[in-house]
Design a protein around this motif. Sequence first.
Motif, PDB file in Angstrom:
ATOM      1  N   PRO A   1       0.805  -1.236   0.000  1.00 28.52           N
ATOM      2  CA  PRO A   1       0.000   0.000   0.000  1.00 28.52           C
ATOM      3  C   PRO A   1       0.836   1.284   0.000  1.00 28.52           C
ATOM      4  N   ALA A   2       1.965   1.280   0.673  1.00 27.93           N
ATOM      5  CA  ALA A   2       2.820   2.479   0.681  1.00 27.93           C
ATOM      6  C   ALA A   2       3.375   2.760  -0.714  1.00 27.93           C
ATOM      7  N   ASP A   3       3.701   1.708  -1.471  1.00 25.93           N
ATOM      8  CA  ASP A   3       4.191   1.881  -2.845  1.00 25.93           C
ATOM      9  C   ASP A   3       3.091   2.455  -3.734  1.00 25.93           C
ATOM     10  N   ILE A   4       1.890   1.937  -3.568  1.00 25.68           N
ATOM     11  CA  ILE A   4       0.756   2.414  -4.354  1.00 25.68           C
ATOM     12  C   ILE A   4       0.470   3.883  -4.030  1.00 25.68           C
ATOM     13  N   GLN A   5       0.546   4.240  -2.771  1.00 23.46           N
ATOM     14  CA  GLN A   5       0.320   5.628  -2.356  1.00 23.46           C
ATOM     15  C   GLN A   5       1.377   6.564  -2.947  1.00 23.46           C
ATOM     16  N   ARG A   6       2.640   6.153  -2.909  1.00 28.85           N
ATOM     17  CA  ARG A   6       3.716   6.967  -3.511  1.00 28.85           C
ATOM     18  C   ARG A   6       3.464   7.180  -5.001  1.00 28.85           C
ATOM     19  N   ALA A   7       3.024   6.128  -5.677  1.00 31.41           N
ATOM     20  CA  ALA A   7       2.756   6.220  -7.117  1.00 31.41           C
ATOM     21  C   ALA A   7       1.600   7.184  -7.384  1.00 31.41           C
ATOM     22  N   LYS A   8       0.548   7.074  -6.609  1.00 33.11           N
ATOM     23  CA  LYS A   8      -0.599   7.970  -6.790  1.00 33.11           C
ATOM     24  C   LYS A   8      -0.207   9.423  -6.521  1.00 33.11           C
ATOM     25  N   GLN A   9       0.625   9.641  -5.496  1.00 34.53           N
ATOM     26  CA  GLN A   9       1.085  11.000  -5.200  1.00 34.53           C
ATOM     27  C   GLN A   9       1.934  11.557  -6.336  1.00 34.53           C
ATOM     28  N   ALA A  10       2.657  10.687  -7.034  1.00 34.61           N
ATOM     29  CA  ALA A  10       3.475  11.127  -8.165  1.00 34.61           C
ATOM     30  C   ALA A  10       2.619  11.450  -9.388  1.00 34.61           C
ATOM     31  N   GLY A  11       1.397  10.879  -9.436  1.00 35.67           N
ATOM     32  CA  GLY A  11       0.503  11.185 -10.547  1.00 35.67           C
ATOM     33  C   GLY A  11       0.130  10.004 -11.421  1.00 35.67           C
ATOM     34  N   VAL A  12       0.338   8.782 -10.936  1.00 33.64           N
ATOM     35  CA  VAL A  12      -0.028   7.596 -11.698  1.00 33.64           C
ATOM     36  C   VAL A  12      -1.556   7.499 -11.793  1.00 33.64           C
ATOM     37  N   ASP A  13      -2.055   7.138 -12.962  1.00 38.92           N
ATOM     38  CA  ASP A  13      -3.498   7.017 -13.174  1.00 38.92           C
ATOM     39  C   ASP A  13      -4.039   5.647 -12.781  1.00 38.92           C
TER      40      ASP A  13
END
Length: 124
Positions: free
Chosen positions: A83-95
């Motif tokens: 979940p932390a990896d997914i959150q970092r990706a979303k914060q970076a702008g991953v769709d």
Amino acid sequence: MDDTASIRFLIRTNLQLAGFEVDEAVDGADCLEFLRTTEVLPDAITVDVMMPRLDGIATVSAIRADARTAHIAVVMVTTQGHPADIQRAKQAGVDAYVTKPFDPDALIQTVQDVIDGAATRGDD
């Protein structure tokens, strides 16, 4: 983009079979160079988290920071499913976020969905 040739082959082949035109990059630096030099920007980019030279999170952040490329749909395709990896990706702008191993049909649908979402928003 993925630094593993077999994964790039799998993604490329499945997307091409679904009718997508595909360009490849081996890592984030290669991807950003391609985006700087191409006249026709892609509708979507698939990106891995773990890559040499420039990782996926930094690559997505750079794509989003550039007004010319900020609208491109980005799908993270990675083994990093915490979940932390997914959150970092979303914060970076991953769709969208797809974990490996992935179902090829699900990946194709995800790519199409993010492209359709960008078109709906009027970003392309």
